[in-house]
Write a protein that holds these residues in place. Sequence first.
Motif, PDB file in Angstrom:
ATOM      1  N   ALA A 172      -7.716  43.770 -24.741  1.00 26.42           N
ATOM      2  CA  ALA A 172      -7.517  42.901 -23.565  1.00 26.42           C
ATOM      3  C   ALA A 172      -6.239  43.135 -22.866  1.00 26.42           C
ATOM      4  O   ALA A 172      -5.915  43.249 -21.678  1.00 26.42           O
ATOM      5  CB  ALA A 172      -7.657  41.357 -23.867  1.00 26.42           C
ATOM      6  N   ARG A 173      -5.018  43.422 -24.013  1.00 34.89           N
ATOM      7  CA  ARG A 173      -3.625  43.624 -23.501  1.00 34.89           C
ATOM      8  C   ARG A 173      -3.807  44.703 -22.640  1.00 34.89           C
ATOM      9  O   ARG A 173      -3.169  44.963 -21.826  1.00 34.89           O
ATOM     10  CB  ARG A 173      -3.017  43.859 -24.727  1.00 34.89           C
ATOM     11  N   ALA A 174      -4.209  45.999 -23.433  1.00 37.49           N
ATOM     12  CA  ALA A 174      -4.131  47.318 -22.905  1.00 37.49           C
ATOM     13  C   ALA A 174      -5.314  47.473 -21.753  1.00 37.49           C
ATOM     14  O   ALA A 174      -5.411  48.430 -20.731  1.00 37.49           O
ATOM     15  CB  ALA A 174      -4.456  48.409 -23.571  1.00 37.49           C
ATOM     16  N   ARG A 175      -6.301  46.513 -21.682  1.00 40.30           N
ATOM     17  CA  ARG A 175      -7.488  46.674 -20.449  1.00 40.30           C
ATOM     18  C   ARG A 175      -8.110  47.831 -20.839  1.00 40.30           C
ATOM     19  O   ARG A 175      -8.354  48.681 -19.968  1.00 40.30           O
ATOM     20  CB  ARG A 175      -6.876  46.201 -19.380  1.00 40.30           C
ATOM     21  N   THR A 176      -8.628  48.135 -22.093  1.00 42.71           N
ATOM     22  CA  THR A 176      -9.459  49.399 -22.180  1.00 42.71           C
ATOM     23  C   THR A 176     -10.492  49.001 -23.025  1.00 42.71           C
ATOM     24  O   THR A 176     -10.727  48.116 -23.692  1.00 42.71           O
ATOM     25  CB  THR A 176      -8.725  50.430 -23.081  1.00 42.71           C
ATOM     26  N   VAL A 177     -11.841  49.439 -22.776  1.00 37.84           N
ATOM     27  CA  VAL A 177     -13.066  49.167 -23.539  1.00 37.84           C
ATOM     28  C   VAL A 177     -13.428  50.620 -24.180  1.00 37.84           C
ATOM     29  O   VAL A 177     -13.415  51.586 -23.419  1.00 37.84           O
ATOM     30  CB  VAL A 177     -13.959  48.915 -22.047  1.00 37.84           C
ATOM     31  N   GLN A 178     -13.821  50.352 -25.284  1.00 37.10           N
ATOM     32  CA  GLN A 178     -14.556  51.427 -26.196  1.00 37.10           C
ATOM     33  C   GLN A 178     -15.960  51.388 -25.968  1.00 37.10           C
ATOM     34  O   GLN A 178     -16.467  50.456 -26.003  1.00 37.10           O
ATOM     35  CB  GLN A 178     -14.052  51.584 -27.643  1.00 37.10           C
ATOM     36  N   THR A 179     -16.752  52.399 -25.812  1.00 39.64           N
ATOM     37  CA  THR A 179     -18.119  52.523 -25.775  1.00 39.64           C
ATOM     38  C   THR A 179     -18.798  53.184 -26.948  1.00 39.64           C
ATOM     39  O   THR A 179     -18.269  53.865 -27.810  1.00 39.64           O
ATOM     40  CB  THR A 179     -18.753  53.225 -24.535  1.00 39.64           C
ATOM     41  N   ALA A 180     -20.059  53.041 -27.203  1.00 34.30           N
ATOM     42  CA  ALA A 180     -20.948  53.440 -28.223  1.00 34.30           C
ATOM     43  C   ALA A 180     -20.943  55.079 -28.344  1.00 34.30           C
ATOM     44  O   ALA A 180     -20.815  55.834 -29.336  1.00 34.30           O
ATOM     45  CB  ALA A 180     -22.211  52.940 -28.206  1.00 34.30           C
ATOM     46  N   SER A 181     -20.681  55.729 -27.053  1.00 34.51           N
ATOM     47  CA  SER A 181     -20.651  56.956 -26.938  1.00 34.51           C
ATOM     48  C   SER A 181     -19.306  57.756 -27.302  1.00 34.51           C
ATOM     49  O   SER A 181     -19.269  59.097 -27.042  1.00 34.51           O
ATOM     50  CB  SER A 181     -21.345  57.415 -25.762  1.00 34.51           C
ATOM     51  N   GLY A 182     -18.491  56.879 -27.351  1.00 36.52           N
ATOM     52  CA  GLY A 182     -17.029  57.343 -27.692  1.00 36.52           C
ATOM     53  C   GLY A 182     -16.120  57.479 -26.158  1.00 36.52           C
ATOM     54  O   GLY A 182     -14.980  57.925 -26.190  1.00 36.52           O
ATOM     55  N   ARG A 183     -16.633  56.992 -25.242  1.00 31.51           N
ATOM     56  CA  ARG A 183     -15.868  56.733 -24.182  1.00 31.51           C
ATOM     57  C   ARG A 183     -14.573  55.639 -24.172  1.00 31.51           C
ATOM     58  O   ARG A 183     -14.812  54.927 -24.903  1.00 31.51           O
ATOM     59  CB  ARG A 183     -16.655  56.264 -22.958  1.00 31.51           C
ATOM     60  N   GLU A 184     -13.592  56.064 -23.603  1.00 35.33           N
ATOM     61  CA  GLU A 184     -12.399  55.073 -23.371  1.00 35.33           C
ATOM     62  C   GLU A 184     -12.549  54.871 -21.823  1.00 35.33           C
ATOM     63  O   GLU A 184     -12.063  55.644 -21.427  1.00 35.33           O
ATOM     64  CB  GLU A 184     -11.316  55.355 -24.106  1.00 35.33           C
ATOM     65  N   LEU A 185     -12.619  53.667 -21.577  1.00 30.11           N
ATOM     66  CA  LEU A 185     -12.650  53.295 -20.062  1.00 30.11           C
ATOM     67  C   LEU A 185     -11.593  52.420 -20.035  1.00 30.11           C
ATOM     68  O   LEU A 185     -11.229  51.052 -20.428  1.00 30.11           O
ATOM     69  CB  LEU A 185     -13.872  52.643 -19.469  1.00 30.11           C
ATOM     70  N   SER A 186     -10.467  52.582 -18.828  1.00 27.93           N
ATOM     71  CA  SER A 186      -9.286  51.937 -18.702  1.00 27.93           C
ATOM     72  C   SER A 186      -9.505  51.118 -17.364  1.00 27.93           C
ATOM     73  O   SER A 186     -10.222  51.874 -16.453  1.00 27.93           O
ATOM     74  CB  SER A 186      -8.184  52.673 -18.899  1.00 27.93           C
ATOM     75  N   ALA A 187      -8.827  50.101 -17.076  1.00 26.59           N
ATOM     76  CA  ALA A 187      -8.880  49.583 -15.645  1.00 26.59           C
ATOM     77  C   ALA A 187      -7.777  48.366 -15.587  1.00 26.59           C
ATOM     78  O   ALA A 187      -7.237  48.064 -16.338  1.00 26.59           O
ATOM     79  CB  ALA A 187     -10.074  48.712 -15.640  1.00 26.59           C
ATOM     80  N   ASP A 188      -7.554  48.118 -14.151  1.00 29.61           N
ATOM     81  CA  ASP A 188      -6.686  47.070 -14.035  1.00 29.61           C
ATOM     82  C   ASP A 188      -7.005  45.592 -14.204  1.00 29.61           C
ATOM     83  O   ASP A 188      -6.312  44.776 -14.576  1.00 29.61           O
ATOM     84  CB  ASP A 188      -5.862  47.416 -12.598  1.00 29.61           C
TER      85      ASP A 188
END
Length: 406
Positions: free
Chosen positions: A94-110
Amino acid sequence: MTMDRGTAAPARILVVGASASGLTTVEALRRKGYTGKIQVLGDEPHAPYDRPPLSKQVLSGAWEPERTALRAPGVLADLDAEFLLGDEAVALDARARTVQTASGRELSADAIVIATGARARALPGQEGLRGVHVLRGLDDALALKRELLPGARLVVVGEGVLGSEIAATARALGLVVTLTGPLAAPMALQVGPMVSGLLAELHIERGVRLRLGAGVAALTRRGGRVTGVELTTGVHLPADVVVVAVGAAPATGWLADSGLALENGVVCDSRCRAAEGVFAVGDVARFHHEGLGRAVRLENRTNATEQAVAVAGAILGEDRPYAPVPYFWTDQFDARLQLHGVVTAAPGAAETVEVVEGDVASRRFVARYTSDGVVTGVLGWNMPKQTRARRQEVVAAQAALVVPAR
């Protein structure tokens, strides 16, 4: 574009959950003028679809699965959002606002919107047992539909809204249906004893066998397939198919190390904010309701979309509390029930139910619920226009009791 508070709008927004609430958030953002990048992450391979028809129109065969799609492909494309489907979120920082997915993606957002909904609860011993189903998503509905053959014995475990709807749909298809659960009547928690008693009468008239007032001790089996349900009273209910509809738990497992407060959902303020730049919407959100003066989590289709509009506004700097009048409806046999507000009184409060329009005998009426003299809800049975008009009584009572967030 700038936000109402004078700060820049987030350049990137990530919506986790390709649900009705997730899609409506995207649509509301675009309507409000947001032109930045939007990504929508969904764990199912399907584009956003509607869930209420699953237990009725889809299960009965009245609708083909494609009809549940919330928007046509061209309409989705016009939103200029990137839909990442079939990939589950597994972690959030939550602090970095990044999400990890099952496929290995790392998604970032504001800004991140959590719209992951809820998961169907299961019974012990249910996993891997053939003939046992839950109904939460489209694939669940289609798998169950294949087993709803005329003359088959179906036991529905759970006397709430979903269980009652499935029992009604299956009975209309010609199955031998038994509805069981620990409460005394269908939907007793949602509509109170008077209306749930009428629902019990309706189900019995239509041939549903009610075995209520007892919990489930075990699922019985033979050769890896379910053969029935054993109740805590010792009664055995034979079954060819069992549906477990014992409620749903907010889908927050992936948020365990996120830094967010989790307590029967993602804990939010009255603006649906869980942390700076992180919001929650729909079944997964437990937010402070200023009108009720307490935290609530609402599991219904209406809230999913109304709250999404509020979340979109909050992301763009609008500073208004989200304080809806709770609303849900259900269709069972020839009865449509609509409830505005709540029917459960606070502990120790004096609760009354009064029929204010129509009459119970004809099964066309509006009932008003009060707690310590304050209107808390109105329920209509096959009187939609009159029920909608009476909603204002709940709105006025709630407005008079606004308790500001601390």
